[in-house]
Enzyme design. Sequence first.
Site, PDB file in Angstrom:
ATOM      1  N   CYS A 145       0.379  -0.742   0.063  1.00 50.86           N
ATOM      2  CA  CYS A 145      -0.068   0.198   0.110  1.00 50.86           C
ATOM      3  C   CYS A 145       0.800   1.196  -0.352  1.00 50.86           C
ATOM      4  O   CYS A 145       0.459   2.283  -0.199  1.00 50.86           O
ATOM      5  CB  CYS A 145      -0.942  -0.059   0.973  1.00 50.86           C
ATOM      6  N   HIS A 400      -8.998   3.351  -2.578  1.00 57.11           N
ATOM      7  CA  HIS A 400      -7.740   2.921  -2.170  1.00 57.11           C
ATOM      8  C   HIS A 400      -7.278   2.254  -3.544  1.00 57.11           C
ATOM      9  O   HIS A 400      -6.515   0.979  -3.536  1.00 57.11           O
ATOM     10  CB  HIS A 400      -7.671   2.384  -0.578  1.00 57.11           C
ATOM     11  N   CYS A 432      -0.772   2.317   6.691  1.00 57.82           N
ATOM     12  CA  CYS A 432      -0.267   1.296   6.649  1.00 57.82           C
ATOM     13  C   CYS A 432       0.429   0.284   5.824  1.00 57.82           C
ATOM     14  O   CYS A 432      -0.206   0.278   4.298  1.00 57.82           O
ATOM     15  CB  CYS A 432      -1.242   0.089   7.609  1.00 57.82           C
ATOM     16  N   GLY A 434       0.332  -3.654   4.096  1.00 58.17           N
ATOM     17  CA  GLY A 434      -0.205  -5.422   3.982  1.00 58.17           C
ATOM     18  C   GLY A 434       1.197  -6.424   4.767  1.00 58.17           C
ATOM     19  O   GLY A 434       1.894  -6.194   3.763  1.00 58.17           O
TER      20      GLY A 434
END
Lengths: 470, 315
Positions: A145, A400, A432, A434
């Site tokens: 991300c 996103h 954040c 993954g």
Amino acid sequence: MASQGVPQRAQDRQKILLEHLRPVEAPAAAMSQSHLEANDCSAGDSSSYERRAASLDDVVVVSALRTPITKAKRGGFKDTPADDMLAAVLKATLQRTGVEPEAIGDIVVGSVLGPSSQRANECRIAAFLAGFPETVPVRTVNRQCSSGLQAVADVAAAIKAGFYTVGLGCGVESMSLNPMAWEGGVNPKIANSKDAQNCLLPMGVTSENVAAKFGIDRATQDKMAARSHARAAAAQASGRVKDELVPVETTWKDPKTGEEKQIVVDRDDGVRPGTTPQQLAQLKTVFKKDGTTTAGNSSQISDGAAAVLLMTRREALRRNLPVLGIFRSFAAVGVDPAIMGVGPAVAIPAAVKQAGLTLDDIDLFELNEAFASQATYCCKKLGLDEEKVNVNGGAIAIGHPLGCTGARCTATLLHEMMKRGSSARFGIVSMCIGSGMGAAAVFERGGETDNLRNVRPVPKQAHLSRDAAV
Amino acid sequence: MLFRTPFNGYAVKFSPFEEGRIAVATSQNFGIIGNGRQHVLQMGPQGLVEVAAFDTKDGLYDCCWSEENENILVSACGDGSIKVWDVQAPAQANPLRSFQEHQREVYAINWNVTRRNLFLSASWDDSIKLWDINAPQSLATFKEHTYCVYAAVWNPAHADVFVSASGDCSVKVWDLRQQRSTLSIAAHNYEVLCTDWCKYNDCVIATGSVDKSIKIWDVRSPTREVTTLLGHTYAVRRVLFSPHAESIVASCSYDMTVRLWDVAAPEDALLRLWDHHTEFAVGLDFSTLTEGLLASAGWDETVHVWNQNTDPRAA
């Protein structure tokens, strides 16, 4: 002298030496001259100092643009390949800045879901479609991300290292055409490692873990999600996000008739004005019975692309380009994969420390709303003022698109900082990641410290040079 | 290389004859009250080693090597005297001479490189005196300044010409063949603490002041400075032209830094900034024998010798 005695002499000496330390106004000439000073940390001691020292070697952002972010499978880009979206922002960046494409030292593209080698190829294709010559290299970067932010940071680092002076950090994602998937089997050795197993958890489950572990209730999450929609809708309505957007002309297949249409995508289509916490409370949880994470308080699955043009301040001054922001620091840190959403709560302090600042110095945050649970937790943990976080809405409202998000947030942050003027000097992009990481970068608003003048008064000629013929 | 002195450093000078030999003038209690000590150090593989030390009753503010004899050096003393030392002679034979004429603290001393028997002293009694090392009394007294004289420096090309800097905010250029000063420049708005001649252009001087600035002047057009170097955040205590390059200037300051400048590029002049001193940096010298070698002394009781391309703390 002999008559004065020792104490008198000591007093006289002290008086004369103290005169040397007399506080003196800087000479008038100092006002008209900018002088550079070396600083240990890139941003100076603290923002409470009004810093006049701007280095010509600073890495600055002169353009940060994005396509609208649209809903995957249903939105405006559902039939648009990633290369077309990327080409659109690349082209617009060149057009709006007037930078000649051959001057770009590297194009680094954050991309997550596209097949690795194929996506690298598509990015190269995008560069050609945007009019770049064959001499300009392209590569991809995947830090899940935060890939878009990592791309920007990579370019900044390369410029600092002197590999080149101008570079593009980009991000692209088509979640319509490249859905999340796992290919092949799972390594059986993970049986021995809890952390390794946790890497395989669906993101939604990690969100439930954060909510459960830190006691973030459903109502708080829904409230945050509704606020995200409200802010995004307000920004859209007032045209506040217009400057960062690049309208894209593309083809779109009508799902009912199957007819292909040429459309212009010029707005984020995930934003739902009028969303209330009450409406969101009706939604069913997805990942856990009696859980808290719903489709409404999670980030949307989206398509989009963004591009950030970085160069040294020296280069920006030479090209006479306005400085949108200064890249100050970047940090990526690892956290427990089972609660990967806490990443920003660790990464933000790390990045702030690297910039030589304190959290109080930061005026604006783009903290990616992967889930309302983790975003709420991070704000709470760091004690952030919600009026400073995602002021134009976040991923819950806008979407996103994984690889694009970091670059998208950079564009949103820098444009908002420019609009806020000196009330927003430092800003942070964070998210954040993954498999349990967090990333954050600190930007400083360009105009605030950009007191280096290109033009300075010509000193009066006091005498003719030796070469002058009289 | 580092050497710790028991007192607070005031001046450091490289020997013009012997590579790596350094004279350091120090004062107890920051030179306000107490004794002085003149050190002679030698650079070696073990670092800086003391080869001689001479004690005085009052603090020492400056020192200077003879240009005639490699063993002779002179110190400017707080009691108004000038002490002459012979490094080779036994301790009880020193000081060889003591010239006592100044009414107040002698703050600077400078040897003539061409007429090698002459040197100058500048004093807080507002006067400058000319001395012959072999004469019992001073040869001349120059009294025009109206406040402490902080520096007097010979022109490297003209053996009769020198420049003086004073707390009366002026800089004066003198010629021994004339009674009065030949030029007076109202150089700064605050006290001028130091000055030096360019070694490659006999018309150019540098001045440093309490106003934190360094100014470069051409005596042929004294109405206006050629360049102003800004950056020091307190008074500039010493300014020196490099013996090896026309446009390189070094300075040290009450802001505890030592800086290297290129005056040929005034808008981007600062070449180096060293902050190895933890108290006022007041002594500074270029080595004439080893290009790029610098020495500094400070009130932090340290003497540093380093190459300009390295960090003084590294060695």
